[in-house]
Design a protein around this motif. Structure first.
Motif, PDB file in Angstrom:
ATOM      1  N   UNK A   1       0.754  -1.184  -0.081  1.00  0.00           N
ATOM      2  CA  UNK A   1       0.143  -0.078   0.059  1.00  0.00           C
ATOM      3  C   UNK A   1       0.752   1.169  -0.094  1.00  0.00           C
ATOM      4  N   UNK A   2       1.982   1.315   0.912  1.00  0.00           N
ATOM      5  CA  UNK A   2       2.603   2.536   0.661  1.00  0.00           C
ATOM      6  C   UNK A   2       3.157   3.001  -0.577  1.00  0.00           C
ATOM      7  N   UNK A   3       3.855   1.849  -1.281  1.00  0.00           N
ATOM      8  CA  UNK A   3       4.280   2.079  -2.595  1.00  0.00           C
ATOM      9  C   UNK A   3       3.135   2.473  -3.422  1.00  0.00           C
ATOM     10  N   UNK A   4       2.260   2.056  -3.500  1.00  0.00           N
ATOM     11  CA  UNK A   4       1.130   2.120  -4.501  1.00  0.00           C
ATOM     12  C   UNK A   4       0.582   3.656  -4.047  1.00  0.00           C
ATOM     13  N   UNK A   5       0.526   4.164  -2.847  1.00  0.00           N
ATOM     14  CA  UNK A   5       0.054   5.561  -2.477  1.00  0.00           C
ATOM     15  C   UNK A   5       0.904   6.607  -2.958  1.00  0.00           C
ATOM     16  N   UNK A   6       2.444   6.287  -2.702  1.00  0.00           N
ATOM     17  CA  UNK A   6       3.548   7.046  -3.362  1.00  0.00           C
ATOM     18  C   UNK A   6       3.358   7.400  -4.979  1.00  0.00           C
ATOM     19  N   UNK A   7       2.973   6.049  -5.627  1.00  0.00           N
ATOM     20  CA  UNK A   7       3.034   5.988  -7.046  1.00  0.00           C
ATOM     21  C   UNK A   7       1.780   6.737  -7.415  1.00  0.00           C
ATOM     22  N   UNK A   8       0.701   6.587  -6.725  1.00  0.00           N
ATOM     23  CA  UNK A   8      -0.660   7.362  -7.177  1.00  0.00           C
ATOM     24  C   UNK A   8      -0.364   8.897  -7.015  1.00  0.00           C
TER      25      UNK A   8
END
Length: 112
Positions: free
Chosen positions: A61-68
């Protein structure tokens, strides 16, 4: 925060590392976060497979949030995609009402 089921710690600089929290922030779906947490605690955290899903989610989730956050168009697509997930969890019978007739129609068409 620290997730008591997985031990994963998140949240930084006022921004959540929870994908669902970020996607629903400032939308009508924000009110559904408690329902998602209850679903996690009642159905996912109570079995081995569910705990693995939760652990994977908190890991990714943290990586996806950053990418988003870097790609605003991805955020829009994910916001559209998250609504059916939330409503399927909230109203599981609606899924059956929609999926069963479609499945029957597809099978009938395939046989003809």
């Amino acid at each position: 925060f620290t997730d008591t089921q997985t031990g994963v710690t998140g949240g930084r600089g006022g921004r959540s590392s929870c994908l669902f929290a970020e996607l629903t922030n400032n939308t009508k779906l924000a009110f559904e976060l408690d329902m998602l947490r209850k679903f996690r605690d009642k159905y996912l955290a109570t079995n081995v497979v569910g705990r693995k899903i939760v652990k994977w989610y908190y890991k990714c989730s943290p990586s996806l949030v950053s990418f988003m956050m870097e790609h605003k168009d991805v955020r829009v697509v994910l916001q559209i995609a998250v609504a059916p997930i939330i409503y399927t969890i909230k109203y599981p019978m609606m899924l059956a009402i929609v999926v069963v007739p479609i499945t029957v129609m597809v099978r009938r068409k395939g046989k003809s």
